[in-house]
Design a protein around this motif. Structure first.
Motif, PDB file in Angstrom:
ATOM      1  N   HIS A  91       0.825  -1.208   0.000  1.00 62.31           N
ATOM      2  CA  HIS A  91       0.000   0.000   0.000  1.00 62.31           C
ATOM      3  C   HIS A  91       0.857   1.254   0.000  1.00 62.31           C
ATOM      4  O   HIS A  91       0.588   2.204  -0.747  1.00 62.31           O
ATOM      5  CB  HIS A  91      -0.921   0.029   1.226  1.00 62.31           C
ATOM      6  CG  HIS A  91      -2.188  -0.712   1.049  1.00 62.31           C
ATOM      7  ND1 HIS A  91      -3.133  -0.377   0.113  1.00 62.31           N
ATOM      8  CD2 HIS A  91      -2.689  -1.785   1.705  1.00 62.31           C
ATOM      9  CE1 HIS A  91      -4.157  -1.198   0.192  1.00 62.31           C
ATOM     10  NE2 HIS A  91      -3.901  -2.073   1.143  1.00 62.31           N
ATOM     11  N   ILE A  92       1.875   1.285   0.829  1.00 65.74           N
ATOM     12  CA  ILE A  92       2.743   2.461   0.906  1.00 65.74           C
ATOM     13  C   ILE A  92       3.464   2.682  -0.422  1.00 65.74           C
ATOM     14  O   ILE A  92       3.551   3.816  -0.903  1.00 65.74           O
ATOM     15  CB  ILE A  92       3.730   2.318   2.081  1.00 65.74           C
ATOM     16  CG1 ILE A  92       2.962   2.432   3.400  1.00 65.74           C
ATOM     17  CG2 ILE A  92       4.825   3.367   2.007  1.00 65.74           C
ATOM     18  CD1 ILE A  92       3.784   2.099   4.617  1.00 65.74           C
ATOM     19  N   ILE A  97       5.267   5.549  -4.448  1.00 62.45           N
ATOM     20  CA  ILE A  97       6.126   5.259  -5.590  1.00 62.45           C
ATOM     21  C   ILE A  97       5.334   5.334  -6.892  1.00 62.45           C
ATOM     22  O   ILE A  97       5.762   5.950  -7.864  1.00 62.45           O
ATOM     23  CB  ILE A  97       6.792   3.882  -5.437  1.00 62.45           C
ATOM     24  CG1 ILE A  97       7.717   3.917  -4.217  1.00 62.45           C
ATOM     25  CG2 ILE A  97       7.560   3.503  -6.688  1.00 62.45           C
ATOM     26  CD1 ILE A  97       8.310   2.583  -3.858  1.00 62.45           C
ATOM     27  N   PHE A  98       4.169   4.679  -6.905  1.00 62.35           N
ATOM     28  CA  PHE A  98       3.329   4.713  -8.100  1.00 62.35           C
ATOM     29  C   PHE A  98       2.378   5.886  -7.981  1.00 62.35           C
ATOM     30  O   PHE A  98       2.298   6.549  -6.970  1.00 62.35           O
ATOM     31  CB  PHE A  98       2.570   3.394  -8.262  1.00 62.35           C
ATOM     32  CG  PHE A  98       3.480   2.214  -8.380  1.00 62.35           C
ATOM     33  CD1 PHE A  98       4.218   2.017  -9.528  1.00 62.35           C
ATOM     34  CD2 PHE A  98       3.614   1.319  -7.338  1.00 62.35           C
ATOM     35  CE1 PHE A  98       5.066   0.939  -9.645  1.00 62.35           C
ATOM     36  CE2 PHE A  98       4.463   0.229  -7.445  1.00 62.35           C
ATOM     37  CZ  PHE A  98       5.191   0.039  -8.599  1.00 62.35           C
ATOM     38  N   THR A 104      -7.669   1.794 -10.605  1.00 59.88           N
ATOM     39  CA  THR A 104      -7.409   0.412 -10.951  1.00 59.88           C
ATOM     40  C   THR A 104      -7.847  -0.479  -9.785  1.00 59.88           C
ATOM     41  O   THR A 104      -8.011  -0.004  -8.680  1.00 59.88           O
ATOM     42  CB  THR A 104      -5.914   0.153 -11.225  1.00 59.88           C
ATOM     43  OG1 THR A 104      -5.179   0.458 -10.049  1.00 59.88           O
ATOM     44  CG2 THR A 104      -5.414   0.973 -12.390  1.00 59.88           C
ATOM     45  N   THR A 105      -7.990  -1.745 -10.070  1.00 62.95           N
ATOM     46  CA  THR A 105      -8.314  -2.682  -9.010  1.00 62.95           C
ATOM     47  C   THR A 105      -7.047  -2.972  -8.224  1.00 62.95           C
ATOM     48  O   THR A 105      -6.029  -3.349  -8.787  1.00 62.95           O
ATOM     49  CB  THR A 105      -8.865  -3.986  -9.606  1.00 62.95           C
ATOM     50  OG1 THR A 105      -9.982  -3.662 -10.431  1.00 62.95           O
ATOM     51  CG2 THR A 105      -9.297  -4.937  -8.526  1.00 62.95           C
ATOM     52  N   ASP A 106      -7.106  -2.789  -6.930  1.00 58.47           N
ATOM     53  CA  ASP A 106      -5.955  -3.012  -6.082  1.00 58.47           C
ATOM     54  C   ASP A 106      -5.924  -4.461  -5.629  1.00 58.47           C
ATOM     55  O   ASP A 106      -6.907  -4.983  -5.096  1.00 58.47           O
ATOM     56  CB  ASP A 106      -6.019  -2.071  -4.879  1.00 58.47           C
ATOM     57  CG  ASP A 106      -4.782  -2.146  -4.025  1.00 58.47           C
ATOM     58  OD1 ASP A 106      -3.760  -2.686  -4.485  1.00 58.47           O
ATOM     59  OD2 ASP A 106      -4.834  -1.650  -2.884  1.00 58.47           O
ATOM     60  N   PHE A 107      -4.821  -5.144  -5.834  1.00 58.04           N
ATOM     61  CA  PHE A 107      -4.710  -6.552  -5.495  1.00 58.04           C
ATOM     62  C   PHE A 107      -4.805  -6.801  -4.003  1.00 58.04           C
ATOM     63  O   PHE A 107      -5.138  -7.892  -3.581  1.00 58.04           O
ATOM     64  CB  PHE A 107      -3.385  -7.122  -6.010  1.00 58.04           C
ATOM     65  CG  PHE A 107      -2.188  -6.534  -5.324  1.00 58.04           C
ATOM     66  CD1 PHE A 107      -1.652  -7.163  -4.211  1.00 58.04           C
ATOM     67  CD2 PHE A 107      -1.615  -5.366  -5.772  1.00 58.04           C
ATOM     68  CE1 PHE A 107      -0.564  -6.622  -3.565  1.00 58.04           C
ATOM     69  CE2 PHE A 107      -0.532  -4.820  -5.129  1.00 58.04           C
ATOM     70  CZ  PHE A 107      -0.001  -5.446  -4.032  1.00 58.04           C
ATOM     71  N   SER A 108      -4.515  -5.818  -3.188  1.00 59.47           N
ATOM     72  CA  SER A 108      -4.497  -6.035  -1.734  1.00 59.47           C
ATOM     73  C   SER A 108      -5.848  -5.736  -1.092  1.00 59.47           C
ATOM     74  O   SER A 108      -5.980  -5.796   0.121  1.00 59.47           O
ATOM     75  CB  SER A 108      -3.417  -5.187  -1.088  1.00 59.47           C
ATOM     76  OG  SER A 108      -3.660  -3.826  -1.331  1.00 59.47           O
ATOM     77  N   GLY A 109      -6.852  -5.416  -1.888  1.00 55.18           N
ATOM     78  CA  GLY A 109      -8.176  -5.125  -1.351  1.00 55.18           C
ATOM     79  C   GLY A 109      -8.818  -6.355  -0.792  1.00 55.18           C
ATOM     80  O   GLY A 109      -9.624  -6.338   0.085  1.00 55.18           O
TER      81      GLY A 109
END
Length: 109
Positions: A91-92, A97-98, A104-109
């Motif tokens: 997440h950080i 950085i990005f 976009t769909t966040d993979f960590s959701g």
């Protein structure tokens, strides 16, 4: 990406019916059932999240390594801290950085 996610959810529902009809425990061995579920699961993750799926596989492998090596009384603690630490770092890095705010769909959701 959201369309991919919804498409995977719908396809998974239909696949579950097929899985229950044709790969029931009385008809096939557990190894075939596990292989089928693993292959389709990997395909769904890659289809939904693209290259972000590497993060999910890394997290799963780290937690599996903990399960194999840690004592039974501490597995839950180690897995929790590794998973939360890794997702926090992701997440950080996504925020700083990005580009933050990209839809976009966040993979960590």
């Amino acid at each position: 990406m959201r369309v991919n996610f919804v498409a995977c959810q719908l396809f998974a529902l239909f696949a579950a019916f097929w899985f229950r009809l044709y790969l029931s425990p009385g008809k096939t061995s557990p190894d075939v059932r596990h292989a089928f579920a693993t292959i389709f699961g990997i395909y769904f993750v890659i289809f939904c999240f693209g290259w972000y799926s590497v993060h999910l596989f890394v997290l799963v492998l780290m937690c599996y390594g903990i399960m194999v090596t840690a004592s039974i009384s501490n597995i839950h603690r180690y897995s929790f801290f590794v998973a939360m630490g890794y997702l926090t770092i992701c997440h950080i890095s996504r925020i700083y950085i990005f580009h933050y705010g990209i839809l976009t769909t966040d993979f960590s959701g």
